[in-house]
Scaffold this motif. Structure first.
Motif, PDB file in Angstrom:
ATOM      1  N   ARG A   4       0.823  -1.210   0.000  1.00 45.50           N
ATOM      2  CA  ARG A   4       0.000   0.000   0.000  1.00 45.50           C
ATOM      3  C   ARG A   4       0.854   1.255   0.000  1.00 45.50           C
ATOM      4  NH1 ARG A   4      -5.313  -1.496   3.759  1.00 45.50           N
ATOM      5  NH2 ARG A   4      -6.071  -3.116   2.347  1.00 45.50           N
ATOM      6  N   SER A   7       1.878   1.766  -3.441  1.00 44.84           N
ATOM      7  CA  SER A   7       0.800   2.330  -4.254  1.00 44.84           C
ATOM      8  C   SER A   7       0.680   3.828  -4.034  1.00 44.84           C
ATOM      9  CB  SER A   7      -0.530   1.647  -3.892  1.00 44.84           C
ATOM     10  OG  SER A   7      -0.543   0.305  -4.332  1.00 44.84           O
ATOM     11  N   PRO A 137      -7.462   2.277  -0.434  1.00 45.01           N
ATOM     12  CA  PRO A 137      -7.623   0.826  -0.499  1.00 45.01           C
ATOM     13  C   PRO A 137      -8.651   0.260   0.458  1.00 45.01           C
ATOM     14  CG  PRO A 137      -5.637   1.373   0.718  1.00 45.01           C
ATOM     15  CD  PRO A 137      -6.177   2.669   0.180  1.00 45.01           C
TER      16      PRO A 137
END
Length: 277
Positions: A4, A7, A137
């Motif tokens: 994450r 990302s 997310p």
């Protein structure tokens, strides 16, 4: 670096690179903001009837990008703070605020760290605009942050692209084809695109993004789990950008809708929820 965090780094590079092009584009209308003290962004103007009187409210705009919606809310009377993870975006937002004399604070932070830089229970209004939730997310974690930022009696105001619209494959230009997840998935949707959603001649290098869809049930349930009370939910047959190239036409308020049969697809929605007092 975990997945994450990776990302977020990928997405931050994408937004940092595009922020100057967005600020220079006619779509964001920086010159109109400077020339006309009453000018509002198209996104905020669309929802003025649902926003109601926000005079004097202390508000925070999460994922504010270059600040045009944040400054518009300030012009409607709210005392606004904008939060975004892109330093380049906030540089443009601060430049516009200075040029217009807007009394708006802009804070650099990942949304997930908002409570480290913003006061808990400090806001009457949490505003989130078009194209924000898809970069997150975990919608339940977002809802928890919203609830923690709101004072008792405060409200969330959200207008977003509809998750059914996000699920449509925009590479198909002659029919509606579901090509992407409707529900939240553990892994992101990885996309590569060397353009952006405004008119620009700029050339970009950071062209990969990671995104996630969230179904309506997931969004609403996440807010209810935090004890927020849903007070409005309206689906719209338009959205403020040409989301499906080749299949849309422009209508009022610079909104776009499916040409010929807009009733086939929910394009966007407005949601309001209140933290019990």
């Amino acid at each position: 670096m975990d997945g994450r965090a990776g990302s977020f780094a990928v997405n931050r590079a994408n937004w940092d690179e595009r922020a100057p092009a967005h600020a220079a584009s006619p779509g964001y209308a920086f010159e109109r903001f400077v020339a006309d003290p009453g000018f509002l962004s198209d996104v905020v103007r669309f929802d003025v009837p649902r926003l109601g009187d926000i005079t004097g409210l202390r508000g925070v705009h999460l994922q504010c990008h270059i600040g045009t919606d944040t400054i518009s809310l300030s012009r409607l009377g709210a005392r606004m703070t904008g939060l975004d993870f892109s330093a380049a975006s906030l540089a443009e937002a601060r430049r516009l605020a200075a040029a217009t004399g807007a009394d708006v604070d802009f804070v650099e932070s990942d949304l997930h760290d908002a409570l480290a830089v913003l006061p808990a229970a400090g806001f009457d209004l949490v505003f989130t605009g078009i194209g924000a939730l898809c970069w997150l997310p975990d919608i339940r974690r977002w809802a928890a942050i919203v609830a923690a930022l709101l004072r008792p009696g405060g409200r969330l105001f959200l207008r977003e692209g509809h998750p059914m619209l996000w699920a449509i494959d925009d590479r198909v230009t002659d029919r509606l084809v579901v090509g992407f997840p409707y529900f939240e998935t553990p892994e992101p949707i990885v996309w590569e695109d060397d353009t952006t959603y405004v008119e620009t001649d700029a050339q970009f290098v950071h062209n990969v993004t990671h995104s996630w869809n969230h179904g309506l049930g997931e969004i609403i349930s996440a807010l209810l789990e935090q004890g927020l009370a849903l007070t409005q939910f309206v689906e719209h047959d338009s959205v403020p950008w040409e989301a499906l190239p080749g299949q849309m036409e422009q209508v009022d308020h610079k909104e776009w809708r499916l040409r010929g049969r807009p009733e086939l697809l929910a394009h966007s929605y407005t949601l309001q929820a209140v933290k019990p007092g």
